[in-house]
Motif scaffolding. Structure first.
Motif, PDB file in Angstrom:
ATOM      1  N   ASN A 109      58.781 -46.960  22.757  1.00  0.00           N
ATOM      2  CA  ASN A 109      58.936 -47.980  23.812  1.00  0.00           C
ATOM      3  C   ASN A 109      57.662 -47.670  24.616  1.00  0.00           C
ATOM      4  O   ASN A 109      57.241 -46.445  24.651  1.00  0.00           O
ATOM      5  CB  ASN A 109      60.079 -47.380  24.585  1.00  0.00           C
ATOM      6  CG  ASN A 109      60.367 -48.264  25.611  1.00  0.00           C
ATOM      7  OD1 ASN A 109      60.153 -49.738  25.677  1.00  0.00           O
ATOM      8  ND2 ASN A 109      60.362 -47.592  27.190  1.00  0.00           N
ATOM      9  N   PHE A 110      57.207 -48.516  25.084  1.00  0.00           N
ATOM     10  CA  PHE A 110      55.855 -48.547  25.984  1.00  0.00           C
ATOM     11  C   PHE A 110      56.162 -49.253  27.307  1.00  0.00           C
ATOM     12  O   PHE A 110      55.580 -50.428  27.582  1.00  0.00           O
ATOM     13  CB  PHE A 110      54.749 -49.261  25.061  1.00  0.00           C
ATOM     14  CG  PHE A 110      54.276 -48.622  23.933  1.00  0.00           C
ATOM     15  CD1 PHE A 110      53.209 -47.559  23.898  1.00  0.00           C
ATOM     16  CD2 PHE A 110      54.762 -48.858  22.738  1.00  0.00           C
ATOM     17  CE1 PHE A 110      52.912 -46.732  22.617  1.00  0.00           C
ATOM     18  CE2 PHE A 110      54.391 -48.469  21.697  1.00  0.00           C
ATOM     19  CZ  PHE A 110      53.497 -47.187  21.438  1.00  0.00           C
ATOM     20  N   ALA A 111      56.560 -48.415  28.092  1.00  0.00           N
ATOM     21  CA  ALA A 111      57.133 -48.966  29.479  1.00  0.00           C
ATOM     22  C   ALA A 111      56.057 -48.501  30.382  1.00  0.00           C
ATOM     23  O   ALA A 111      55.488 -47.629  30.534  1.00  0.00           O
ATOM     24  CB  ALA A 111      58.254 -48.463  29.990  1.00  0.00           C
ATOM     25  N   GLY A 112      55.601 -49.736  31.082  1.00  0.00           N
ATOM     26  CA  GLY A 112      54.391 -49.544  32.077  1.00  0.00           C
ATOM     27  C   GLY A 112      54.582 -48.721  33.169  1.00  0.00           C
ATOM     28  O   GLY A 112      53.833 -48.289  33.970  1.00  0.00           O
ATOM     29  N   ASP A 113      56.013 -48.562  33.653  1.00  0.00           N
ATOM     30  CA  ASP A 113      56.401 -47.625  34.729  1.00  0.00           C
ATOM     31  C   ASP A 113      56.806 -46.365  34.309  1.00  0.00           C
ATOM     32  O   ASP A 113      57.476 -45.828  35.120  1.00  0.00           O
ATOM     33  CB  ASP A 113      57.460 -48.600  35.615  1.00  0.00           C
ATOM     34  CG  ASP A 113      58.636 -48.808  34.882  1.00  0.00           C
ATOM     35  OD1 ASP A 113      58.694 -48.467  33.608  1.00  0.00           O
ATOM     36  OD2 ASP A 113      59.575 -49.214  35.346  1.00  0.00           O
ATOM     37  N   SER A 114      56.649 -46.124  33.071  1.00  0.00           N
ATOM     38  CA  SER A 114      56.943 -44.586  32.633  1.00  0.00           C
ATOM     39  C   SER A 114      55.970 -43.544  33.357  1.00  0.00           C
ATOM     40  O   SER A 114      54.901 -43.911  33.515  1.00  0.00           O
ATOM     41  CB  SER A 114      57.016 -44.492  31.207  1.00  0.00           C
ATOM     42  OG  SER A 114      55.963 -44.937  30.537  1.00  0.00           O
ATOM     43  N   CYS A 115      56.317 -42.431  33.198  1.00  0.00           N
ATOM     44  CA  CYS A 115      55.188 -41.286  33.529  1.00  0.00           C
ATOM     45  C   CYS A 115      53.839 -41.396  32.837  1.00  0.00           C
ATOM     46  O   CYS A 115      53.849 -41.394  31.523  1.00  0.00           O
ATOM     47  CB  CYS A 115      55.930 -39.974  33.408  1.00  0.00           C
ATOM     48  SG  CYS A 115      54.800 -38.625  33.888  1.00  0.00           S
ATOM     49  N   GLY A 116      52.791 -41.548  33.513  1.00  0.00           N
ATOM     50  CA  GLY A 116      51.550 -41.768  32.782  1.00  0.00           C
ATOM     51  C   GLY A 116      50.955 -43.119  32.836  1.00  0.00           C
ATOM     52  O   GLY A 116      50.009 -43.332  32.365  1.00  0.00           O
ATOM     53  N   GLY A 117      52.135 -44.155  33.053  1.00  0.00           N
ATOM     54  CA  GLY A 117      51.608 -45.622  33.257  1.00  0.00           C
ATOM     55  C   GLY A 117      50.597 -45.861  33.984  1.00  0.00           C
ATOM     56  O   GLY A 117      50.504 -45.428  35.247  1.00  0.00           O
ATOM     57  N   TRP A 118      49.883 -47.004  33.564  1.00  0.00           N
ATOM     58  CA  TRP A 118      48.661 -47.184  34.356  1.00  0.00           C
ATOM     59  C   TRP A 118      48.762 -48.902  34.335  1.00  0.00           C
ATOM     60  O   TRP A 118      48.647 -49.209  33.398  1.00  0.00           O
ATOM     61  CB  TRP A 118      47.346 -46.762  34.029  1.00  0.00           C
ATOM     62  CG  TRP A 118      46.099 -46.653  34.429  1.00  0.00           C
ATOM     63  CD1 TRP A 118      45.453 -46.176  35.371  1.00  0.00           C
ATOM     64  CD2 TRP A 118      45.185 -47.932  34.508  1.00  0.00           C
ATOM     65  NE1 TRP A 118      44.272 -46.052  35.715  1.00  0.00           N
ATOM     66  CE2 TRP A 118      44.116 -47.436  35.259  1.00  0.00           C
ATOM     67  CE3 TRP A 118      45.150 -49.377  33.847  1.00  0.00           C
ATOM     68  CZ2 TRP A 118      42.940 -48.326  35.360  1.00  0.00           C
ATOM     69  CZ3 TRP A 118      44.015 -50.033  34.191  1.00  0.00           C
ATOM     70  CH2 TRP A 118      42.917 -49.894  34.935  1.00  0.00           C
ATOM     71  N   VAL A 119      48.644 -49.437  35.723  1.00  0.00           N
ATOM     72  CA  VAL A 119      49.047 -50.797  35.854  1.00  0.00           C
ATOM     73  C   VAL A 119      47.840 -51.357  36.580  1.00  0.00           C
ATOM     74  O   VAL A 119      47.925 -51.271  37.756  1.00  0.00           O
ATOM     75  CB  VAL A 119      50.376 -51.233  36.338  1.00  0.00           C
ATOM     76  CG1 VAL A 119      50.557 -52.793  36.316  1.00  0.00           C
ATOM     77  CG2 VAL A 119      51.482 -50.680  35.333  1.00  0.00           C
ATOM     78  N   LEU A 120      46.941 -52.263  36.331  1.00  0.00           N
ATOM     79  CA  LEU A 120      45.984 -53.135  37.059  1.00  0.00           C
ATOM     80  C   LEU A 120      46.513 -54.659  37.320  1.00  0.00           C
ATOM     81  O   LEU A 120      46.460 -55.141  36.240  1.00  0.00           O
ATOM     82  CB  LEU A 120      44.658 -53.081  36.409  1.00  0.00           C
ATOM     83  CG  LEU A 120      43.600 -53.728  37.161  1.00  0.00           C
ATOM     84  CD1 LEU A 120      43.137 -53.270  38.496  1.00  0.00           C
ATOM     85  CD2 LEU A 120      42.318 -53.772  36.203  1.00  0.00           C
ATOM     86  N   VAL A 121      46.812 -54.990  38.452  1.00  0.00           N
ATOM     87  CA  VAL A 121      47.244 -56.311  38.899  1.00  0.00           C
ATOM     88  C   VAL A 121      46.021 -56.939  39.473  1.00  0.00           C
ATOM     89  O   VAL A 121      45.444 -56.523  40.435  1.00  0.00           O
ATOM     90  CB  VAL A 121      48.202 -56.143  39.793  1.00  0.00           C
ATOM     91  CG1 VAL A 121      48.752 -57.301  40.206  1.00  0.00           C
ATOM     92  CG2 VAL A 121      49.422 -55.378  39.183  1.00  0.00           C
ATOM     93  N   LYS A 122      46.005 -58.229  38.937  1.00  0.00           N
ATOM     94  CA  LYS A 122      45.062 -59.065  39.318  1.00  0.00           C
ATOM     95  C   LYS A 122      45.433 -60.721  39.870  1.00  0.00           C
ATOM     96  O   LYS A 122      46.567 -61.047  39.398  1.00  0.00           O
ATOM     97  CB  LYS A 122      43.858 -59.467  38.387  1.00  0.00           C
ATOM     98  CG  LYS A 122      42.832 -58.178  38.054  1.00  0.00           C
ATOM     99  CD  LYS A 122      41.713 -58.359  36.857  1.00  0.00           C
ATOM    100  CE  LYS A 122      40.846 -57.335  37.336  1.00  0.00           C
ATOM    101  NZ  LYS A 122      39.584 -57.368  36.188  1.00  0.00           N
TER     102      LYS A 122
END
Length: 463
Positions: free
Chosen positions: A103-116
């Motif tokens: 599973n590759f959840a963006g909000d898991s520990c270590g997740g990095w999310v750039l919103v544009k």
């Protein structure tokens, strides 16, 4: 260049990479992956990213990350998500099978999310998840040549729009350790400080209470006095317990504990003080008033027939008594400092945007809807304490159903902590039953919760 020197430099650099991957918070770090993918993923426009397929890359210590693009109506996000294992159920011809999948959840520990922004492709914010709970994260937004930083816990801002003196795009390639170093004195990282073993006494008390819950039999207006004899809480007079009636209703119970919710809390606190003093707490000091509210009009009339501050007084005095035994000093409530009055949040995220949030209200406590973020903070900053919760809710009387009068008429004990995997947990006991926080919040929706802190102990024994 001398080969030995080159080799030393290479080893040193590799060591730095490994350190960046698993920092002091033990968070999977995608920094070196982001450095190689920044140009193609973080600076590209929406049309270009739509044509890109997701990629999976490993960092220096073998942790896998997936880089992908996600899109909504008005924004799109570049997500760098660490691999986690997810237990799932799959329906097959043989029935339901449990399997473990990547599973590759963006909000898991270590997740990095750039919103544009979808129209302009300009960056709006960058969110980094540093906890096993997706309710906790740091967030950064561009503001001219500077960057504004936020620290968010369960929808509330512990810090908001704190200026960070670096360009926003520089964050694209920084490791978490570097980001922490830049913000260490700006953001309240103490709220994320979790150490192994710091919840030991708390977990021991939880286990002991769980083990004895089957002994608890509810009886209104009941507790035990300093000698372990059953009494009426309201009068302090001895009461007779009909054990045959208890056996008819509840079955045979060995050594039953006959109490109401207030007596249940006293029984727990007695388990803390009896190993020290050899006796239980006295009843009379526990019903001493701790507040002087302005009772006018309807409230003045109603207060003549109802003890409106009962559980507030009971919890405060219990906590002060437990502190007195622990410190070998006689503390009255007003001098004990047992009240939790912390106000770590200034604003919250709502459907209407960012609004101010109410914190501690004197002699009322906290709105239950704002309690969970506070417990996150208390678990980190006060790991050895549990909390006696006095519950203030609309007066439960059908004759006064239209009344706006609130009364402290219920109480519970709350144990917030982080488990061995770093995930927030909260155990609540009320009336001889264990509740999840969700159950507790739903049961007392619209109420206020006043907290009094009690130090947990390994030397804890329930009679």
């Amino acid at each position: 260049m001398n080969k030995k020197i080159f080799g030393c430099i290479f080893v040193f650099f590799a060591g730095l990479c490994a350190f960046a991957d698993f920092n002091r918070f033990n968070i999977p770090d995608s920094a070196e992956i982001r450095r190689t993918k920044a140009e193609s993923w973080f600076f590209g426009e929406l049309g270009q990213l739509r044509e890109k397929k997701s990629e999976i890359e490993k960092n220096a210590v073998g942790q896998e990350f997936q880089i992908r693009m996600e899109e909504t109506d008005s924004t799109f996000a570049v997500v760098v998500a660490p691999k986690t294992l997810l237990e799932t159920e799959i329906f097959t011809e043989k029935g339901v099978e449990k399997r473990t999948v990547d599973n590759f959840a963006g909000d898991s520990c270590g997740g990095w999310v750039l919103v544009k922004d979808s129209k302009t492709s300009k960056p709006l914010f960058l969110r980094i998840y540093f906890s096993q709970d997706s309710d906790e994260f740091v967030q950064f937004a561009p503001s001219g040549a500077k960057t504004l930083s936020d620290f968010v816990i369960s929808g509330l801002y512990a810090a908001h729009y704190v200026p960070l003196g670096i360009p926003f795009e520089k964050l694209y390639t920084l490791s978490f350790e570097q980001i922490f170093s830049l913000t260490e004195n700006l953001l309240p990282w103490k709220y994320a400080d979790r150490q192994q073993g710091q919840f030991e006494s708390k977990l021991q008390m939880i286990a002991a209470i769980r083990k004895n819950l089957e002994r608890v039999v509810y009886c209104p207006d009941s507790c035990y006095d300093e000698n372990g004899k059953p009494i009426f809480i309201s009068s302090g007079k001895e009461r007779k317990i009909d054990f045959e009636e208890i056996e008819k209703i509840s079955g045979k119970i060995e050594n039953p504990v006959v109490v109401d919710d207030a007596g249940f809390l006293k029984w727990i606190c007695d388990g803390l003080v009896e190993p020290v003093t050899g006796s239980f707490l006295y009843r009379n000091p526990l019903v001493m008033p701790t507040s002087e509210e302005n009772k006018t009009g309807k409230k003045s009339i109603i207060s003549q027939n109802y003890y409106l501050s009962f559980s507030l007084d009971w919890c405060r005095n219990l906590a002060a008594a437990a502190l007195s035994v622990k410190s070998h000093r006689n503390y009255l409530w007003k001098d004990s400092g047992v009240d939790v009055t912390l106000e770590p949040f200034a604003s919250e995220v709502t459907d209407r945007g960012i609004t101010q949030t109410a914190g501690y209200l004197k002699n009322s406590g906290y709105q239950i809807e704002k309690l969970k973020p506070l417990l996150f903070v208390l678990a980190s900053t006060e790991p050895t304490y549990c909390y006696l919760a006095a519950i203030k809710r609309p007066l439960q009387d059908k004759k006064l159903s239209d009344s706006e009068i609130f009364a402290f008429d219920r109480c519970a004990v709350i144990f917030p902590f982080y488990d061995k995997n770093g995930r927030f947990n909260c155990v609540i006991f009320e009336n001889g039953r264990e509740l999840t926080f969700k159950q507790f919040a739903e049961k007392y929706k619209g109420s206020f919760i006043h907290l009094s802190r009690v130090l947990t102990e390994n030397n804890f024994y329930l009679q």
